[in-house]
Motif scaffolding. Structure first.
Motif, mmCIF file in Angstrom:
data_model
loop_
_atom_site.group_PDB
_atom_site.id
_atom_site.type_symbol
_atom_site.label_atom_id
_atom_site.label_comp_id
_atom_site.label_asym_id
_atom_site.label_seq_id
_atom_site.Cartn_x
_atom_site.Cartn_y
_atom_site.Cartn_z
ATOM 1 N N THR A 134 0.711 -0.890 -0.125
ATOM 2 C CA THR A 134 -0.027 -0.051 0.028
ATOM 3 C C THR A 134 1.049 1.277 0.056
ATOM 4 O O THR A 134 0.666 2.150 -0.914
ATOM 5 N N TRP A 138 1.370 4.142 -3.289
ATOM 6 C CA TRP A 138 1.133 5.573 -3.189
ATOM 7 C C TRP A 138 2.615 6.151 -3.244
ATOM 8 O O TRP A 138 2.580 7.517 -3.975
ATOM 9 N N GLY A 183 -4.831 4.585 -3.904
ATOM 10 C CA GLY A 183 -3.415 5.166 -4.354
ATOM 11 C C GLY A 183 -3.053 4.642 -5.842
ATOM 12 O O GLY A 183 -2.639 5.508 -6.509
ATOM 13 N N TYR A 187 -2.358 7.297 -8.907
ATOM 14 C CA TYR A 187 -1.398 6.849 -9.867
ATOM 15 C C TYR A 187 -1.603 7.006 -11.214
ATOM 16 O O TYR A 187 -1.078 7.623 -12.141
ATOM 17 N N GLY A 441 -3.806 10.141 4.184
ATOM 18 C CA GLY A 441 -2.408 9.819 3.395
ATOM 19 C C GLY A 441 -2.580 11.138 2.517
ATOM 20 O O GLY A 441 -1.550 11.627 2.119
#
Length: 510
Positions: A134, A138, A183, A187, A441
């Motif tokens: 994970t 990210w 994430g 991306y 995050g």
């Protein structure tokens, strides 16, 4: 042979230094800096920063693996984790609660159950792998978003050590899948922004769809980012057409599935239950389903209603009380839900009261179930809840001040703002501290972005001041209105913003 001998000689010289240097002016032992090998002294500060960050990443990986194997998800099959495990492993269940939850986490648990057969060691192995992947996912997003590799590596290190993103992997909860999917979606979005190809756009749409089928909060984020990029990029007709075809392929069967079982077209799950619970203002919700003679009875109460999120500063707690009941005949589709919701219209007073509670629980609520204060990481996770509200406020101010310099990161700031509005201000669900995890995050990424902008701004001002000082020392000319020395015998100096220093080769985006 000569080249190997030369390499060996250089290697020895790198680590050796004369006895005179060892003794030095400070005595035989010298200082710590004096005893560093000469070769190590030639390593610049950036190398040491990278070394420290990768050390933190290694510690984060160890913490994640140790936590999952020590607190195995198979040891916590109760309440929501039990519901998720049973819905995933009993693949043909068609009860109303199974159709209420989004399907993607059920698919993940079903695959996990099939691969492991419920063996605790194998469950921990795959879960630890997901937990470690994970932060790296990210990091890949940060490489696309940020101007340099160093900032992206800092994101990897921070998220690897974030207690909230470690403790949750000791349980079967939707966030364990949502975090890596979010994430990956981010991306793919910034990769699409860079490549602007049809394939990259469709990959982005597919990943956001998977994230939205895991938790509904990803749906408005997907709408913002896909619309933004579609408007800015070429081949609009092709991207729109193929994206709609892909959505129809993914969502069409799920829409038919929900209509066949619940007489409602709702491929992402039945959201009326949590909407009714929120709008009622009650502490518990009791739902009575019936379908062709079969009956199901469920009751639910948010863990937020049993805590004091502002303790020990305040004993404030929810004003919710009592129970709300809904009797749903599945054959009637959404009609019975509409009737139940109509009993609790959203007036201004009710909206303000519900929103105040929701914001308090979102930013200060303890994340459940990963808040067992008998465990060190979960205890730190519980106390870290005080960090996010002031950080959000500071970043809001910083983002406004740095808006003109954010450039390609403005879309990310808009996404963060979208999350705050949807999760905090819209009356869609009773908030819990657990719902804050995706934004944690995002907030750390935005903090590094704003810090980078402010650092570059300070560096540029320092460079300008140094150039002005050098010009004053070099030329005795008159002072202009801008405060610069001008040589009356030379042509006027051209103005303009200073160019930012070129990034090092290893800091170029991937």
């Amino acid at each position: 042979m000569a080249s190997s001998n030369l390499a060996a000689t250089k290697l020895r010289q790198w680590w050796q230094f004369p006895l005179a240097d060892l003794r030095g002016p400070s005595g035989f032992w010298g200082t710590l800096v004096e005893r560093i090998p000469v070769g190590a002294k030639r390593i610049d500060g950036r190398w040491w920063i990278y070394a420290g960050l990768y050390l933190l990443i290694a510690v984060g990986i160890w913490l994640r693996v140790e936590h999952v194997f020590t607190h195995n998800p198979m040891d916590h099959i109760w309440s929501d984790p039990q519901r998720h495990w049973e819905q995933g492993t009993q693949t043909l269940r068609s009860d109303p609660m199974t159709l209420t939850d989004p399907v993607m986490y059920q698919v993940y648990v079903g695959i996990l159950g099939k691969l492991t057969l419920g063996e605790p060691f194998l469950v921990a192995l795959y879960t630890a792998l997901l937990a470690c992947l994970t932060p790296w996912i990210w990091y890949r997003f940060a490489r696309e978003l940020m101007p340099g590799r160093l900032q992206a590596t800092a994101v990897w290190a921070l998220l690897s050590l974030l207690p909230s993103w470690i403790a949750i992997y000791g349980y079967f909860m939707q966030e364990t899948l949502l975090l890596p999917l979010l994430g990956a979606s981010l991306y793919a979005s910034w990769r699409c922004r860079r490549k602007q190809t049809l394939g990259s756009f469709l990959l982005m749409v597919a990943l956001w769809t998977c994230a939205g089928l895991t938790r509904g909060i990803a749906i408005p984020l997907a709408a913002v980012v896909t619309t933004w990029l579609w408007l800015l990029q070429p081949r609009k007709l092709a991207k729109a057409g193929y994206s709609l075809a892909l959505l129809a392929l993914l969502m069409g069967p799920l829409a038919y599935r929900s209509y066949a079982a619940m007489h409602m077209i709702s491929p992402h799950g039945i959201g009326q239950l949590v909407a009714l619970y929120l709008r009622s203002g009650k502490r518990e919700i009791h739902v009575h389903y019936s379908r062709e003679g079969a009956q199901w009875n469920y009751w639910f109460g948010s863990p937020s209603t049993g805590e004091k999120p502002l303790a020990p500063l305040s004993d404030w707690t929810t004003s919710r009380d009592g129970q709300v009941h809904a009797r749903i005949h599945i054959e009637n589709g959404a009609d019975d839900w509409a009737t139940a919701l109509a009993r609790y219209p959203v007036t201004l007073d009710r909206y303000l009261s519900l929103t105040k509670e929701n914001l308090i629980y979102l930013f200060f609520g303890s994340s459940w179930p990963d808040n067992n204060r008998q465990r060190t990481l979960e205890k730190i996770n519980h106390h870290s809840r005080w960090l996010w509200a002031p950080l959000t406020l500071l970043l809001l101010i910083g983002t406004i001040l740095c808006w003109r310099r954010l450039h390609g990161a403005r879309l990310f700031a808009v996404l963060l703002g979208t999350w705050i509005v949807v999760q905090g201000l819209l009356p869609i669900a009773v908030n819990e501290g657990r719902y804050r995890k995706p934004a944690e995050g995002m907030l750390l990424v935005q903090a590094l972005l704003v810090a980078g902008v402010l650092r570059r701004r300070t560096s540029r001002k320092s460079t300008e001041a140094e150039e002005i000082s050098e010009e004053r020392e070099a030329s005795p000319g008159v002072v202009t209105a801008a405060g610069l020395h001008a040589d009356p015998t030379s042509p006027e100096r051209e103005g303009g913003p200073l160019e930012q220093p070129q990034r090092e080769a290893d800091d170029a985006p991937a």
